[in-house]
Design a protein around this motif. Structure first.
Motif, PDB file in Angstrom:
ATOM      1  N   ARG A  39       0.844  -1.204   0.000  1.00 49.67           N
ATOM      2  CA  ARG A  39       0.000   0.000   0.000  1.00 49.67           C
ATOM      3  C   ARG A  39       0.878   1.253   0.000  1.00 49.67           C
ATOM      4  O   ARG A  39       0.566   2.250  -0.642  1.00 49.67           O
ATOM      5  CB  ARG A  39      -0.913  -0.018   1.227  1.00 49.67           C
ATOM      6  N   ILE A  40       1.957   1.212   0.757  1.00 49.37           N
ATOM      7  CA  ILE A  40       2.953   2.281   0.769  1.00 49.37           C
ATOM      8  C   ILE A  40       4.263   1.704   0.264  1.00 49.37           C
ATOM      9  O   ILE A  40       4.745   0.693   0.781  1.00 49.37           O
ATOM     10  CB  ILE A  40       3.148   2.856   2.187  1.00 49.37           C
ATOM     11  N   VAL A  41       4.842   2.345  -0.738  1.00 44.68           N
ATOM     12  CA  VAL A  41       6.168   1.970  -1.252  1.00 44.68           C
ATOM     13  C   VAL A  41       7.099   3.132  -0.929  1.00 44.68           C
ATOM     14  O   VAL A  41       7.078   4.164  -1.606  1.00 44.68           O
ATOM     15  CB  VAL A  41       6.140   1.697  -2.767  1.00 44.68           C
TER      16      VAL A  41
ATOM     17  N   PRO B  80       6.705  21.130  -3.674  1.00 44.93           N
ATOM     18  CA  PRO B  80       5.960  20.181  -4.518  1.00 44.93           C
ATOM     19  C   PRO B  80       6.118  20.471  -6.006  1.00 44.93           C
ATOM     20  O   PRO B  80       6.040  21.619  -6.449  1.00 44.93           O
ATOM     21  CB  PRO B  80       4.505  20.377  -4.068  1.00 44.93           C
ATOM     22  N   LYS B  81       6.352  19.400  -6.764  1.00 44.44           N
ATOM     23  CA  LYS B  81       6.476  19.476  -8.216  1.00 44.44           C
ATOM     24  C   LYS B  81       5.531  18.453  -8.840  1.00 44.44           C
ATOM     25  O   LYS B  81       5.273  17.400  -8.260  1.00 44.44           O
ATOM     26  CB  LYS B  81       7.913  19.172  -8.646  1.00 44.44           C
ATOM     27  N   PRO B  82       5.010  18.746 -10.055  1.00 49.64           N
ATOM     28  CA  PRO B  82       4.103  17.796 -10.702  1.00 49.64           C
ATOM     29  C   PRO B  82       4.709  16.400 -10.764  1.00 49.64           C
ATOM     30  O   PRO B  82       5.883  16.226 -11.101  1.00 49.64           O
ATOM     31  CB  PRO B  82       3.919  18.394 -12.098  1.00 49.64           C
ATOM     32  N   GLY B  83       3.904  15.419 -10.415  1.00 55.62           N
ATOM     33  CA  GLY B  83       4.358  14.036 -10.403  1.00 55.62           C
ATOM     34  C   GLY B  83       4.836  13.557  -9.049  1.00 55.62           C
ATOM     35  O   GLY B  83       4.954  12.345  -8.821  1.00 55.62           O
ATOM     36  N   ASP B  84       5.123  14.482  -8.124  1.00 59.73           N
ATOM     37  CA  ASP B  84       5.567  14.091  -6.782  1.00 59.73           C
ATOM     38  C   ASP B  84       4.442  13.378  -6.039  1.00 59.73           C
ATOM     39  O   ASP B  84       3.270  13.732  -6.169  1.00 59.73           O
ATOM     40  CB  ASP B  84       5.982  15.319  -5.959  1.00 59.73           C
ATOM     41  N   ARG B  85       4.837  12.404  -5.229  1.00 59.76           N
ATOM     42  CA  ARG B  85       3.888  11.703  -4.374  1.00 59.76           C
ATOM     43  C   ARG B  85       4.095  12.167  -2.936  1.00 59.76           C
ATOM     44  O   ARG B  85       5.227  12.208  -2.442  1.00 59.76           O
ATOM     45  CB  ARG B  85       4.041  10.189  -4.503  1.00 59.76           C
ATOM     46  N   VAL B  86       2.989  12.536  -2.299  1.00 57.44           N
ATOM     47  CA  VAL B  86       3.028  13.125  -0.965  1.00 57.44           C
ATOM     48  C   VAL B  86       2.231  12.226  -0.023  1.00 57.44           C
ATOM     49  O   VAL B  86       1.043  11.981  -0.253  1.00 57.44           O
ATOM     50  CB  VAL B  86       2.429  14.541  -0.967  1.00 57.44           C
ATOM     51  N   LEU B  87       2.880  11.743   1.028  1.00 58.50           N
ATOM     52  CA  LEU B  87       2.215  10.889   2.007  1.00 58.50           C
ATOM     53  C   LEU B  87       1.948  11.674   3.285  1.00 58.50           C
ATOM     54  O   LEU B  87       2.868  12.251   3.871  1.00 58.50           O
ATOM     55  CB  LEU B  87       3.092   9.669   2.326  1.00 58.50           C
ATOM     56  N   LEU B  88       0.682  11.718   3.691  1.00 61.63           N
ATOM     57  CA  LEU B  88       0.304  12.320   4.962  1.00 61.63           C
ATOM     58  C   LEU B  88       0.072  11.194   5.973  1.00 61.63           C
ATOM     59  O   LEU B  88      -0.617  10.214   5.667  1.00 61.63           O
ATOM     60  CB  LEU B  88      -0.983  13.143   4.841  1.00 61.63           C
ATOM     61  N   ILE B  89       0.628  11.347   7.172  1.00 62.32           N
ATOM     62  CA  ILE B  89       0.403  10.369   8.240  1.00 62.32           C
ATOM     63  C   ILE B  89      -0.020  11.117   9.494  1.00 62.32           C
ATOM     64  O   ILE B  89       0.631  12.079   9.899  1.00 62.32           O
ATOM     65  CB  ILE B  89       1.669   9.538   8.522  1.00 62.32           C
TER      66      ILE B  89
END
Length: 382
Positions: free
Chosen positions: A290-292, A356-365
């Motif tokens: 689920r998270i890589v 942040p840049k287009p395509g970046d993946r951002v995980l909130l916890i």
């Protein structure tokens, strides 16, 4: 209802807003601001500030106790800022989901109060009440409304007005103060940890025409309440906190207050165990795919104190779940711990940071010590 048929829609965060009341209050002025119990300096205050690493925070209450705003008022201001950032008007809002630890009223819910403060017309609302992770409860509710085509514009918001509970008069004359006039540690630590403010996000089925948006990939919440007693609570004494029949309402408000059963309290020994439970859920997310971690470009992890971050990092450092600290982003030192508002205040600052840049993946916890809960939200910058 929007035209969507049976097809689920994509969801995008198109606006983020925050509201921090009053000027920033530094550590040197903090106890002057919230007051001293029986006029004495706190026994644990300096230690709490070293532990949490917070340098400044904001309060919606003046040093003399005057109320400068309300929880609903601050949350409405954050919602208005988020809607403005999305290029919309209040009238476009169709679903309002709000989160808070303690609203202005016992009844009705926080969302009704926020809607009224906004002066908004008829709409669907939902109130989520817990501690920090209630932010992601509201976010998931709002996200599902848009994904299912029930709403074209939904807002998830979180607001806290913790300082009103921290005035000396709230503790004096209760069982939380000993014969020497010292406040019990489980109450006093929180006075130096929590502060006020609000944050909000706007969700729509398409990204903004200009600027950056955040595509919502998924939102997961895991509660472990069946395994733990309350770790952070208000409404019972420490000894009876797991016994629902001993909650404050059974004794009545006056007796409960005298027993110290109404104040916000924290069990720090249990917290050390709960941290490991949070990490266990995180590891399960990684093990299941689920998270890589290698695919996460930015991590916004809410934590109440610098020392908790250090413990989390220590537990993860030698695991496949570790996300390098250079990818972490936080506003804790500047804005403090604002409970359910923290993750949106952090996200608003992140979107303005240039990172942040287009395509970046951002995980909130968002881990929550209330009764052992943790939430995750995966976003993609578009």
């Amino acid at each position: 209802m929007s035209e969507s048929g049976a097809r689920l829609r994509d969801v995008y965060i198109t606006g983020v807003g925050a509201h921090l009341p009053g000027p920033a209050v530094g550590n040197d002025r903090m106890e002057d601001h919230i007051g001293r119990v029986h006029g004495r300096d706190s026994v644990v205050g300096r230690r709490a500030l070293r532990w949490n690493g917070i340098q400044t925070r904001h309060y919606a209450m003046a040093p003399e106790g005057a109320v400068l705003d309300t929880n609903a008022g601050m949350t409405a201001k954050a919602v208005a800022a988020a809607i403005d950032a999305a290029g919309l008007q209040i009238g476009a809002l169709q679903h309002l989901a709000t989160a808070t630890t303690q609203g202005d009223y016992l009844v009705p819910g926080h969302a009704a109060a926020v809607q009224a403060e906004l002066g908004a017309g008829p709409m669907e609302i939902a109130s989520y009440q817990s501690v920090c992770a209630s932010a992601l409860m509201a976010a998931k509710g709002a996200c599902l409304q848009v994904r299912a085509g029930e709403a074209d514009v939904a807002v998830a918001a979180g607001g806290e007005f913790s300082s009103r509970w921290f005035r000396p008069g709230f503790y004096e004359g209760t069982a939380l103060v000993d014969a020497k006039g010292r406040l019990t540690t489980e109450a006093d630590f929180l006075r130096f940890t929590l502060s006020d403010g609000a944050g909000a996000v706007v969700m729509e089925p398409q990204p903004r025409a200009e600027g950056l948006s955040l595509k919502v990939d998924w939102v997961d919440l895991t509660s472990l309440a069946g395994r733990f007693d309350p770790c952070m609570w208000a409404g019972s004494t420490r000894a009876d906190r797991a016994d629902m029949a001993s909650a404050w309402s059974h004794a009545g408000p006056a007796a409960a207050h005298a027993a110290g059963a109404v104040a916000l309290l924290q069990d720090f020994e249990l917290l050390k165990i709960v941290i490991r439970a949070w990490i266990g859920v995180w590891l399960e997310k990684v093990d299941s795919g689920r998270i890589v971690p290698d695919q996460v470009d930015h991590l916004l992890c809410h934590y109440s104190a610098r020392s908790l971050r250090e413990e989390i990092v220590g537990l993860l450092r030698n695991t496949a779940a570790m996300i390098p600290e250079e990818k972490w982003f936080t506003t804790l030192p500047e804005t403090g711990n604002i409970g359910s508002a923290s993750i949106w205040v952090m996200l608003e600052a992140f979107m303005k940071s240039g990172r942040p840049k287009p395509g970046d993946r951002v995980l909130l916890i968002v881990p929550e010590s209330g009764r052992a809960m943790i939430g995750f939200m995966m976003l993609e910058v578009v």
